[in-house]
Motif scaffolding. Structure first.
Motif, short mmCIF file in Angstrom:
data_model
loop_
_atom_site.label_atom_id
_atom_site.label_comp_id
_atom_site.label_asym_id
_atom_site.label_seq_id
_atom_site.Cartn_x
_atom_site.Cartn_y
_atom_site.Cartn_z
N THR A 1 -2.29 6.36 -2.89
CA THR A 1 -1.32 7.35 -2.48
C THR A 1 -0.94 8.15 -3.32
OG1 THR A 1 0.53 5.88 -3.16
CG2 THR A 1 -0.32 5.38 -0.85
N ILE A 2 -0.06 9.23 -3.08
CA ILE A 2 0.07 10.34 -4.11
C ILE A 2 0.99 9.57 -5.19
CG2 ILE A 2 1.90 11.92 -4.55
CD1 ILE A 2 -0.93 12.98 -3.12
N GLU A 3 2.06 8.53 -4.58
CA GLU A 3 2.85 7.98 -5.74
C GLU A 3 2.15 6.97 -6.58
OE1 GLU A 3 5.08 9.00 -2.22
OE2 GLU A 3 3.23 8.09 -2.31
N ARG A 4 1.01 6.22 -6.13
CA ARG A 4 0.38 5.33 -6.97
C ARG A 4 -0.53 6.31 -7.97
NH1 ARG A 4 2.24 0.54 -7.74
NH2 ARG A 4 2.25 -1.06 -6.01
N PHE A 5 -1.27 7.25 -7.72
CA PHE A 5 -2.03 8.13 -8.61
C PHE A 5 -1.08 8.97 -9.61
CE2 PHE A 5 -5.11 7.97 -5.20
CZ PHE A 5 -6.30 7.57 -5.98
N MET A 6 0.33 9.16 -8.98
CA MET A 6 1.26 9.85 -10.08
C MET A 6 1.54 8.74 -11.23
SD MET A 6 4.87 11.41 -9.59
CE MET A 6 5.67 12.21 -10.90
N GLU A 7 1.60 7.71 -10.79
CA GLU A 7 2.13 6.44 -11.62
C GLU A 7 0.90 6.20 -12.59
OE1 GLU A 7 4.00 2.06 -10.59
OE2 GLU A 7 2.02 2.42 -9.71
N LEU A 8 -0.46 6.36 -12.17
CA LEU A 8 -1.53 6.17 -13.13
C LEU A 8 -1.71 7.30 -14.12
CD1 LEU A 8 -4.33 4.52 -13.38
CD2 LEU A 8 -5.31 6.56 -12.13
N LYS A 9 -1.35 8.46 -13.35
CA LYS A 9 -1.12 9.68 -14.49
C LYS A 9 -0.12 9.61 -15.49
CE LYS A 9 -2.76 13.78 -15.58
NZ LYS A 9 -4.28 14.11 -15.65
N GLU A 10 1.15 9.01 -15.16
CA GLU A 10 1.99 8.65 -15.98
C GLU A 10 1.69 7.91 -17.23
OE1 GLU A 10 5.29 7.49 -13.71
OE2 GLU A 10 5.98 9.44 -13.21
N ALA A 11 0.97 6.84 -16.72
CA ALA A 11 0.51 6.01 -17.95
C ALA A 11 -0.56 6.41 -18.91
CB ALA A 11 -0.08 4.67 -17.17
N GLY A 12 -0.90 7.79 -18.64
CA GLY A 12 -2.01 8.59 -19.28
C GLY A 12 -3.55 8.44 -19.12
N PHE A 13 -3.81 8.04 -17.96
CA PHE A 13 -5.26 7.96 -17.38
C PHE A 13 -5.73 9.44 -16.92
CE2 PHE A 13 -3.71 3.58 -17.54
CZ PHE A 13 -5.02 3.14 -18.28
N ASP A 14 -6.81 9.39 -17.00
CA ASP A 14 -7.54 10.88 -16.40
C ASP A 14 -8.39 10.40 -15.15
OD1 ASP A 14 -7.08 12.50 -18.58
OD2 ASP A 14 -8.39 11.18 -19.85
N VAL A 15 -9.04 9.18 -15.20
CA VAL A 15 -10.06 8.77 -14.05
C VAL A 15 -9.42 7.35 -13.68
CG1 VAL A 15 -12.59 8.32 -13.64
CG2 VAL A 15 -11.77 10.20 -15.04
N SER A 16 -10.05 7.13 -12.31
CA SER A 16 -9.68 5.74 -11.80
C SER A 16 -10.98 5.29 -11.04
CB SER A 16 -8.60 5.83 -10.75
OG SER A 16 -8.42 4.67 -10.05
N CYS A 17 -11.43 4.08 -11.32
CA CYS A 17 -12.42 3.32 -10.89
C CYS A 17 -12.05 2.36 -10.16
CB CYS A 17 -13.71 3.17 -11.70
SG CYS A 17 -14.95 2.68 -11.16
N SER A 18 -12.19 2.30 -8.77
CA SER A 18 -11.89 1.05 -8.02
C SER A 18 -13.15 0.99 -6.78
CB SER A 18 -10.56 1.14 -7.13
OG SER A 18 -9.73 0.93 -8.31
N MET B 1 -0.09 3.83 -25.81
CA MET B 1 -1.17 3.95 -26.43
C MET B 1 -2.07 5.25 -25.95
SD MET B 1 -3.75 2.48 -28.24
CE MET B 1 -4.19 4.16 -29.01
N ASN B 2 -1.87 5.46 -24.65
CA ASN B 2 -2.58 6.64 -24.02
C ASN B 2 -1.88 8.02 -24.57
OD1 ASN B 2 -4.68 5.04 -22.81
ND2 ASN B 2 -3.50 5.12 -21.00
N LYS B 3 -0.73 8.00 -24.77
CA LYS B 3 0.02 9.21 -25.21
C LYS B 3 -0.50 9.56 -26.86
CE LYS B 3 4.47 11.25 -26.07
NZ LYS B 3 6.14 10.76 -26.10
N GLU B 4 -0.91 8.54 -27.58
CA GLU B 4 -1.48 8.71 -28.78
C GLU B 4 -2.81 9.29 -28.59
OE1 GLU B 4 -1.67 5.49 -31.62
OE2 GLU B 4 0.46 5.15 -31.69
N LEU B 5 -3.82 8.78 -27.75
CA LEU B 5 -5.06 9.10 -27.49
C LEU B 5 -5.40 10.36 -27.00
CD1 LEU B 5 -6.54 5.71 -25.96
CD2 LEU B 5 -7.14 6.74 -28.25
N ARG B 6 -4.42 10.79 -26.22
CA ARG B 6 -4.36 12.16 -25.68
C ARG B 6 -4.57 13.38 -26.65
NH1 ARG B 6 -4.57 11.35 -20.16
NH2 ARG B 6 -4.30 13.54 -19.62
#
Length: 390
Positions: A37-54, A278-283
């Protein structure tokens, strides 16, 4: 009415955060297909990710396309991984190849036999004949010890790695998890050396993993543990960083998984906040390594089997480290006409002290990539990195 306004707001926020990453941060077992969902992908984005693989196995391609629609609204891209992709690659690729949220194609995880490699290569050829512009995922087994390799039927890890990089597939991944309850595995950097060597020889990029979900004898990750894995991969030349996992997998016959960033109940765990930090640093830091040429990787104090020792002698900048018996990884690289040295603390528990002796034109580069005047000594916490330019 209220729900529609909320979703519209989320779409607007997510769209502002779109980013095309050259060194992507990837969530392996990312947002689940049924949670796309939009909400779940936003949550992933907030965690600093660019790509999802499921794994969209046994789901129609239309379900994956809907997931890409929602992911695209949040600036997230997806790896294609489904039964239909494997069984009907030409038909499936033609349906999805033009979608802006499609990042790449998942071929195979941990091939063991020649048939496994041949099947992956055949799938790659069929897909790339239609769409060869995107990345492809082929992940090699790690080298933990000879006995484990023999259970897989692998006689020589060096030959196995060469077979992987000798394929037509343009990117090769490997998933070594170095930190256990007993400490750091002895042959982690030997594994990285082999991967880097074959990457250079074959002129193919490699991708590395970060363990974020505890299982077996792997502990709940701390920020120091994540830093050590992320920065070691970067200074060795990794061109993508994969987390295993984002969503906690269910228990299987071999492992009891727990405390991944998103728990089995779908709620955030404490690991989510650690990964987000961690991802905030990495970005920021990854931008310096994007397009960089890693010229050498050396080890100071503790020199693992298969690696090279760093020498402080010679002209130019000298780096001296002290403070723990694990020592440091010291990587020299260049980018856009400047040269850099990165120092990674190989202990995730103890501090490392770094002294730099150099000419006036040397600068310390902060994690936000700002140059600073050189100080006499730097203190690195567990797994952390210090970068200098000259």
């Amino acid at each position: 009415m209220r729900i529609s306004f909320i979703i519209a707001g989320l779409l607007s926020i997510c769209s502002l955060s779109r980013l095309k990453a050259e060194i992507p941060i990837v969530a392996c077992k990312g947002v689940l297909p049924q949670e796309s969902t939009i909400e779940r992908f936003m949550e992933l984005k907030e965690a600093g990710f660019d790509v999802s693989c499921s794994n969209f196995v046994d789901m129609p391609t239309s379900h994956f396309i809907k997931a890409m629609d929602n992911a695209h609204a949040c600036g997230i891209r997806l790896f294609a991984l489904s039964t239909e992709l494997w069984q009907y690659p030409e038909k499936t690729v033609r349906r999805i190849m033009g979608h802006p949220a499609l990042y790449g194609y998942f071929l195979r995880d941990e091939p063991l036999t020649e048939k496994d490699f041949a099947d992956a290569e055949n799938l790659y050829r069929r897909i790339s004949a239609i769409d060869g512009s995107k990345p492809f995922y082929l992940n090699l087994v790690p080298y933990y010890d000879d006995a484990l390799l023999q259970t897989f039927g692998i006689e020589s890890y060096a030959a196995y790695v060469r077979r992987g990089f000798g394929s037509d597939i343009p990117q090769i991944c490997f998933d070594y998890y170095p930190i256990t309850e007993d400490g750091i595995r002895d042959n982690w950097y030997y594994n990285l050396e082999l991967i880097r060597k074959e990457s250079i020889r074959s002129k193919k990029e490699f991708w590395g993993y970060i363990l974020s979900t505890p299982h077996a004898d792997y502990p709940v990750p701390t920020l120091s543990m994540l830093r050590l894995q992320a920065y070691s991969n970067l200074v060795y030349g990794a061109k993508a960083l994969w987390y295993f996992t984002y969503w906690t997998p269910p228990r299987d016959d071999n492992f009891i998984f727990h405390d991944g960033p998103i728990g089995l109940d779908g709620k955030r765990t404490g690991t989510y906040d650690v990964v987000k930090k961690m991802n905030k640093e990495l970005r920021a830091v990854r931008e310096l390594f994007d397009g960089a040429v890693i010229e050498s990787v050396r080890h100071a104090i503790n020199v693992p089997y298969g690696t090279s020792k760093y020498s402080v002698g010679g002209k130019g900048m000298k780096v001296i480290v002290s403070g723990n018996d694990k020592g440091a990884v010291i990587s020299s690289f260049s980018k856009a006409g400047r040269r850099y040295i990165a120092v990674v603390n190989k202990s995730y528990m103890e501090r490392l002290y770094v002294q730099v002796r150099a000419r006036d034109n040397v600068r310390h580069i902060t994690k936000s990539l700002k140059p600073e005047k050189l100080k006499g000594r730097y203190t690195l916490s567990g797994g952390d990195i210090a970068i200098f330019s000259y």
